[in-house]
Design a protein around this motif. Sequence first.
Motif, PDB file in Angstrom:
ATOM      1  N   SER A   1      -8.034  14.868  10.448  1.00  0.00           N
ATOM      2  CA  SER A   1      -6.950  14.929   9.469  1.00  0.00           C
ATOM      3  C   SER A   1      -6.385  13.541   9.201  1.00  0.00           C
ATOM      4  O   SER A   1      -6.052  12.800  10.134  1.00  0.00           O
ATOM      5  CB  SER A   1      -5.831  15.845   9.967  1.00  0.00           C
ATOM      6  N   GLU A   2      -6.278  13.214   7.934  1.00  0.00           N
ATOM      7  CA  GLU A   2      -5.701  11.926   7.547  1.00  0.00           C
ATOM      8  C   GLU A   2      -4.271  11.776   8.047  1.00  0.00           C
ATOM      9  O   GLU A   2      -3.833  10.682   8.405  1.00  0.00           O
ATOM     10  CB  GLU A   2      -5.771  11.786   6.034  1.00  0.00           C
ATOM     11  N   THR A   3      -3.549  12.876   8.099  1.00  0.00           N
ATOM     12  CA  THR A   3      -2.151  12.810   8.529  1.00  0.00           C
ATOM     13  C   THR A   3      -2.024  12.368   9.984  1.00  0.00           C
ATOM     14  O   THR A   3      -0.980  11.841  10.383  1.00  0.00           O
ATOM     15  CB  THR A   3      -1.460  14.167   8.344  1.00  0.00           C
ATOM     16  N   ASP A   4      -3.082  12.589  10.784  1.00  0.00           N
ATOM     17  CA  ASP A   4      -3.034  12.144  12.177  1.00  0.00           C
ATOM     18  C   ASP A   4      -2.995  10.621  12.288  1.00  0.00           C
ATOM     19  O   ASP A   4      -2.614  10.085  13.332  1.00  0.00           O
ATOM     20  CB  ASP A   4      -4.241  12.683  12.949  1.00  0.00           C
ATOM     21  N   LEU A   5      -3.398   9.933  11.231  1.00  0.00           N
ATOM     22  CA  LEU A   5      -3.398   8.471  11.232  1.00  0.00           C
ATOM     23  C   LEU A   5      -2.035   7.881  10.872  1.00  0.00           C
ATOM     24  O   LEU A   5      -1.800   6.693  11.070  1.00  0.00           O
ATOM     25  CB  LEU A   5      -4.438   7.932  10.250  1.00  0.00           C
TER      26      LEU A   5
ATOM     27  N   GLY B   1       0.815  -1.211   0.000  1.00  0.00           N
ATOM     28  CA  GLY B   1       0.000   0.000   0.000  1.00  0.00           C
ATOM     29  C   GLY B   1       0.842   1.252   0.000  1.00  0.00           C
ATOM     30  O   GLY B   1       2.075   1.215  -0.036  1.00  0.00           O
ATOM     31  N   PRO B   2       0.173   2.423   0.065  1.00  0.00           N
ATOM     32  CA  PRO B   2       0.907   3.689   0.015  1.00  0.00           C
ATOM     33  C   PRO B   2       1.476   4.135   1.355  1.00  0.00           C
ATOM     34  O   PRO B   2       2.253   5.090   1.389  1.00  0.00           O
ATOM     35  CB  PRO B   2      -0.166   4.681  -0.460  1.00  0.00           C
ATOM     36  N   HIS B   3       1.084   3.467   2.443  1.00  0.00           N
ATOM     37  CA  HIS B   3       1.513   3.885   3.780  1.00  0.00           C
ATOM     38  C   HIS B   3       2.192   2.719   4.494  1.00  0.00           C
ATOM     39  O   HIS B   3       1.649   1.617   4.541  1.00  0.00           O
ATOM     40  CB  HIS B   3       0.327   4.373   4.604  1.00  0.00           C
ATOM     41  N   VAL B   4       3.333   2.972   5.080  1.00  0.00           N
ATOM     42  CA  VAL B   4       4.075   1.904   5.738  1.00  0.00           C
ATOM     43  C   VAL B   4       3.605   1.666   7.162  1.00  0.00           C
ATOM     44  O   VAL B   4       3.638   0.549   7.659  1.00  0.00           O
ATOM     45  CB  VAL B   4       5.594   2.194   5.716  1.00  0.00           C
ATOM     46  N   SER B   5       3.161   2.713   7.843  1.00  0.00           N
ATOM     47  CA  SER B   5       2.757   2.563   9.237  1.00  0.00           C
ATOM     48  C   SER B   5       1.650   3.555   9.536  1.00  0.00           C
ATOM     49  O   SER B   5       1.875   4.767   9.547  1.00  0.00           O
ATOM     50  CB  SER B   5       3.946   2.803  10.173  1.00  0.00           C
ATOM     51  N   PHE B   6       0.430   3.020   9.752  1.00  0.00           N
ATOM     52  CA  PHE B   6      -0.703   3.886  10.022  1.00  0.00           C
ATOM     53  C   PHE B   6      -1.592   3.249  11.085  1.00  0.00           C
ATOM     54  O   PHE B   6      -1.511   2.047  11.354  1.00  0.00           O
ATOM     55  CB  PHE B   6      -1.515   4.160   8.750  1.00  0.00           C
ATOM     56  N   ALA B   7      -2.435   4.064  11.701  1.00  0.00           N
ATOM     57  CA  ALA B   7      -3.274   3.608  12.814  1.00  0.00           C
ATOM     58  C   ALA B   7      -4.609   3.115  12.279  1.00  0.00           C
ATOM     59  O   ALA B   7      -5.594   3.865  12.226  1.00  0.00           O
ATOM     60  CB  ALA B   7      -3.480   4.746  13.813  1.00  0.00           C
ATOM     61  N   ASN B   8      -4.660   1.832  11.872  1.00  0.00           N
ATOM     62  CA  ASN B   8      -5.926   1.356  11.308  1.00  0.00           C
ATOM     63  C   ASN B   8      -7.034   1.256  12.353  1.00  0.00           C
ATOM     64  O   ASN B   8      -8.216   1.241  12.011  1.00  0.00           O
ATOM     65  CB  ASN B   8      -5.755   0.044  10.529  1.00  0.00           C
ATOM     66  N   CYS B   9      -6.678   1.215  13.634  1.00  0.00           N
ATOM     67  CA  CYS B   9      -7.710   1.219  14.675  1.00  0.00           C
ATOM     68  C   CYS B   9      -8.449   2.556  14.715  1.00  0.00           C
ATOM     69  O   CYS B   9      -9.552   2.644  15.268  1.00  0.00           O
ATOM     70  CB  CYS B   9      -7.093   0.943  16.043  1.00  0.00           C
ATOM     71  N   GLY B  10      -7.846   3.587  14.149  1.00  0.00           N
ATOM     72  CA  GLY B  10      -8.486   4.898  14.143  1.00  0.00           C
ATOM     73  C   GLY B  10      -9.362   5.160  12.929  1.00  0.00           C
ATOM     74  O   GLY B  10     -10.023   6.207  12.855  1.00  0.00           O
ATOM     75  N   LEU B  11      -9.412   4.222  11.989  1.00  0.00           N
ATOM     76  CA  LEU B  11     -10.131   4.471  10.740  1.00  0.00           C
ATOM     77  C   LEU B  11     -11.622   4.756  10.927  1.00  0.00           C
ATOM     78  O   LEU B  11     -12.159   5.661  10.277  1.00  0.00           O
ATOM     79  CB  LEU B  11      -9.923   3.296   9.772  1.00  0.00           C
ATOM     80  N   PRO B  12     -12.353   4.027  11.793  1.00  0.00           N
ATOM     81  CA  PRO B  12     -13.773   4.375  11.973  1.00  0.00           C
ATOM     82  C   PRO B  12     -13.968   5.810  12.442  1.00  0.00           C
ATOM     83  O   PRO B  12     -14.952   6.470  12.078  1.00  0.00           O
ATOM     84  CB  PRO B  12     -14.248   3.366  13.034  1.00  0.00           C
ATOM     85  N   TYR B  13     -13.032   6.294  13.250  1.00  0.00           N
ATOM     86  CA  TYR B  13     -13.160   7.647  13.795  1.00  0.00           C
ATOM     87  C   TYR B  13     -12.731   8.700  12.782  1.00  0.00           C
ATOM     88  O   TYR B  13     -13.151   9.859  12.871  1.00  0.00           O
ATOM     89  CB  TYR B  13     -12.357   7.744  15.092  1.00  0.00           C
ATOM     90  N   PHE B  14     -11.921   8.308  11.806  1.00  0.00           N
ATOM     91  CA  PHE B  14     -11.615   9.198  10.690  1.00  0.00           C
ATOM     92  C   PHE B  14     -12.843   9.326   9.796  1.00  0.00           C
ATOM     93  O   PHE B  14     -13.209  10.423   9.369  1.00  0.00           O
ATOM     94  CB  PHE B  14     -10.414   8.656   9.919  1.00  0.00           C
TER      95      PHE B  14
END
Length: 560
Positions: free
Chosen positions: A59-63, A39-52
């Motif tokens: 902000s997407e960058t916060d993830l 994917g395009p991101h190496v390390s992101f907070a997928n647990c935060g996706l529902p709240y995004f």
Amino acid sequence: MNAAKKRILIVGGVAGGATCAARARRLCETCEIHVFERGPHVSFANCGLPYFVGDVIQSETDLLVASPELFKRRYNIEVHTETEVTGIDRHARQIEVRDLRTGAVRREPYDALVLATGAQPIRPSLPGIDLPGIHVLRTIPDSRKIKAAVSHAKRAVMVGGGFIGLEMAENLAGLGLQVTLLELADQVLPPLDPEMAGYAAERLKTRGVSLRLGERVESFDKQPEHGLNVHTSKGETIAADLVILGIGVRPESGLAEAAGLELGALGGIRVDEYMRTNDAAIWAVGDVVEVKNRVTGDWQLVPLAGPANRQGRVAATAILHHFEYGDSTPPPLKFEGVLGTAVCEVFGLTIACTGASEKALRRVVMDYEKVYLHPGHHATYFPGAKPIHIKLLFSKTDGRILGAQAVGELDVARRIDVIATAMRQGATVFDLEDLELCYAPQFGAAKDPVNVAGMIAANHLRGSLPLADWDELAKTSALLVDVRSEAEFAGGHIPNAHNLPLEILRDRLHELPQDREIWLVCGVGQRAYYAMRVLMQEGFRVKILSGGMQTYKAWTRAFD
């Protein structure tokens, strides 16, 4: 050091892979470390996706936990995003890599390979499953698509009542959508037992979510103008502007399978306690592996960030230890399985669990006992006390803690974390009653809910608090006595119960049979315990229905 110039390749980032890479660099400054992420991101907070999606995180960058540039600048680790690993040549110790932007294919040699390929959302083969408007939520691009769909939607169907399903239902409702949640099982939150999950179901209903349990999706089709029809196993049709599938994930183990690595019955990669596969040069971490449950011994799939992070740390340690010492000595860190500790929040209600559920204990035929309690989250005399509904499971023979579930509005996770920590140390309910925990009235009670759970369970094992089995309530021949006040009794009671308030109990002992077992119930269990102590000392055969009417309400909600 033998690790000098060694080449470590990691397939996948996010939690397990990224942690493994960072830990490996901390242990070896001279190793060459590469991370390959499809994917395009190496390390992101997928647990935060529902709240995004729900605009709680705006902000997407916060993830984004870390970027390829940060990995290079801070750790001297090369990250290759939008790069797919398409094959493993175990004999040559090489992987085949394809650049998704250019299509170019190359081979990369390794001394150690780590598979952190994660899991993919289950997308069942149903008629219409590929229609526009049907989404999964696993990555940041997924969340972008859902946010775009939400902007012109009024009705949403959430398929699946697990943690993600509940979080998405809450966030979609918060955006003003009419939300229907479909769940094949007869309860939401499968890791919990039905009577505990019922609290979450009630909260969903009171906040306007249409909850349909024991109902599955059969097919999808387009509405004549716009939107979708969701056809269910009960012959119902639900109109929706978007559908989100949250019915679980399966390990992305195809790469490992094609390379001949051992997989378990659940489809995950089998690893040892050092996260090593059956190939001496390949390790695996995260959602792609099967792990042992520390209570039941079962192999499980546990797609949680906490275990994935620990596994990444263990694997990196094992790799560098192997470079240094070979297999002459065991690595200093090992992964010893999971308790499955988890938490989620839905409309202000926190639901948390650790260890085995009663369902799991029955499945593996373990001998256990259970208690229910409903204490305040802090001292009841201090303003704002909220109840925590707790279920504690423990061994009949030695009191070892087997699992716990808790639901409430405040300080729920802290209590489950304490119990999970105790379980990790092999603690018993006798240890729980003796724990020294923080106390001030705004934070807890002199006898914390964790202490009280231990006291009730320990008293039962000592024989001073015999417990009746809620499962036997409908068929027991015992006399059921409710020791609440007459007004409380009149407000609702268990069928066939007799009202004998605690305050007049001593004066009316002659009305109770000496030759028949008596089951006592009150509001939450405290008054029944006081009554039981009186009756036992007078020679009566007595048991308590643990947790009182609060548990009865949860029980009937789940099983009626």
